[in-house]
Design a protein around this motif. Structure first.
Motif, PDB file in Angstrom:
ATOM      1  N   ASP A 122       0.784  -1.188   0.120  1.00  0.00           N
ATOM      2  CA  ASP A 122      -0.090  -0.194   0.110  1.00  0.00           C
ATOM      3  C   ASP A 122       0.937   1.221   0.054  1.00  0.00           C
ATOM      4  N   GLU A 123       0.840   2.050  -1.075  1.00  0.00           N
ATOM      5  CA  GLU A 123       1.506   3.443  -1.072  1.00  0.00           C
ATOM      6  C   GLU A 123       0.999   4.240  -0.329  1.00  0.00           C
ATOM      7  N   ARG A 124       1.746   5.186   0.349  1.00  0.00           N
ATOM      8  CA  ARG A 124       1.560   6.380   0.949  1.00  0.00           C
ATOM      9  C   ARG A 124       2.223   7.500   0.560  1.00  0.00           C
ATOM     10  N   ARG A 125       1.739   8.754   0.928  1.00  0.00           N
ATOM     11  CA  ARG A 125       2.784  10.009   0.491  1.00  0.00           C
ATOM     12  C   ARG A 125       4.015   9.917   1.130  1.00  0.00           C
ATOM     13  N   GLY A 127       5.520   6.970   2.228  1.00  0.00           N
ATOM     14  CA  GLY A 127       6.364   5.762   1.790  1.00  0.00           C
ATOM     15  C   GLY A 127       5.544   4.747   1.437  1.00  0.00           C
ATOM     16  N   LYS A 128       5.822   3.643   1.933  1.00  0.00           N
ATOM     17  CA  LYS A 128       4.804   2.422   1.954  1.00  0.00           C
ATOM     18  C   LYS A 128       4.634   1.544   3.012  1.00  0.00           C
ATOM     19  N   ILE A 129       3.611   0.569   2.789  1.00  0.00           N
ATOM     20  CA  ILE A 129       3.380  -0.547   3.974  1.00  0.00           C
ATOM     21  C   ILE A 129       3.094  -1.901   3.038  1.00  0.00           C
ATOM     22  N   VAL A 130       4.225  -2.710   3.423  1.00  0.00           N
ATOM     23  CA  VAL A 130       4.191  -4.022   2.745  1.00  0.00           C
ATOM     24  C   VAL A 130       3.442  -4.966   3.827  1.00  0.00           C
ATOM     25  N   TRP A 131       2.519  -5.779   3.343  1.00  0.00           N
ATOM     26  CA  TRP A 131       1.837  -6.477   4.140  1.00  0.00           C
ATOM     27  C   TRP A 131       1.590  -8.027   3.514  1.00  0.00           C
TER      28      TRP A 131
END
Length: 138
Positions: A122-125, A127-131
């Motif tokens: 999931d991209e965020r402004r 960075g990101k979250i890898v799940w």
């Protein structure tokens, strides 16, 4: 080596999170967090694969992210599903690749894909979250 001074926090929705230094040693703390959450929820069967998955996600964040910390989140998304996630400050998406026989690395996301019911980014402004989702079989 000093232990991190952060403490696991409940995230509200059944879950736990911890901010850790972006260091290889943080994988051990992330594994403990995952195993503790699975034990509390009575989902011990997910702990072993979950520990491998969170180790790989932390290793990727340590190798590729920016800044000095990462965030590990373990959530119970359904009665039989646990989501483990690692957030970092890099927008570079992880890429599953095929490692050669002589390669020392490059197999982590292939392992995550094999062990998890599903995984993604999931991209965020910022960075990101890898799940990755772990599902207990009935």
């Amino acid at each position: 080596m000093p232990q991190p001074t952060t403490r696991a926090r409940r995230t509200g929705h059944p879950g736990y999170s911890e901010t850790l230094p972006r260091q290889p040693e943080s994988a051990a703390t992330a594994r403990r967090l995952l195993r503790t959450a699975c034990a509390v929820w009575g989902l011990d069967d997910l702990a072993e694969n979950g520990a491998l998955i969170v180790s790989e996600l932390v290793a990727n964040a340590v190798q590729h992210a920016r800044r000095e910390s990462i965030r590990v989140v373990v959530e119970r998304t359904t009665v039989l599903t646990v989501r483990v996630a690692v957030a970092d400050f890099s927008r570079t998406r992880p890429v599953e690749r095929e490692a050669g026989d002589e390669d020392e690395d490059g197999r982590g996301l292939t392992l995550v894909a094999a062990l998890a019911a599903d995984w993604g980014t999931d991209e965020r402004r910022w960075g990101k979250i890898v799940w990755a989702d772990l599902e207990e079989q009935k």
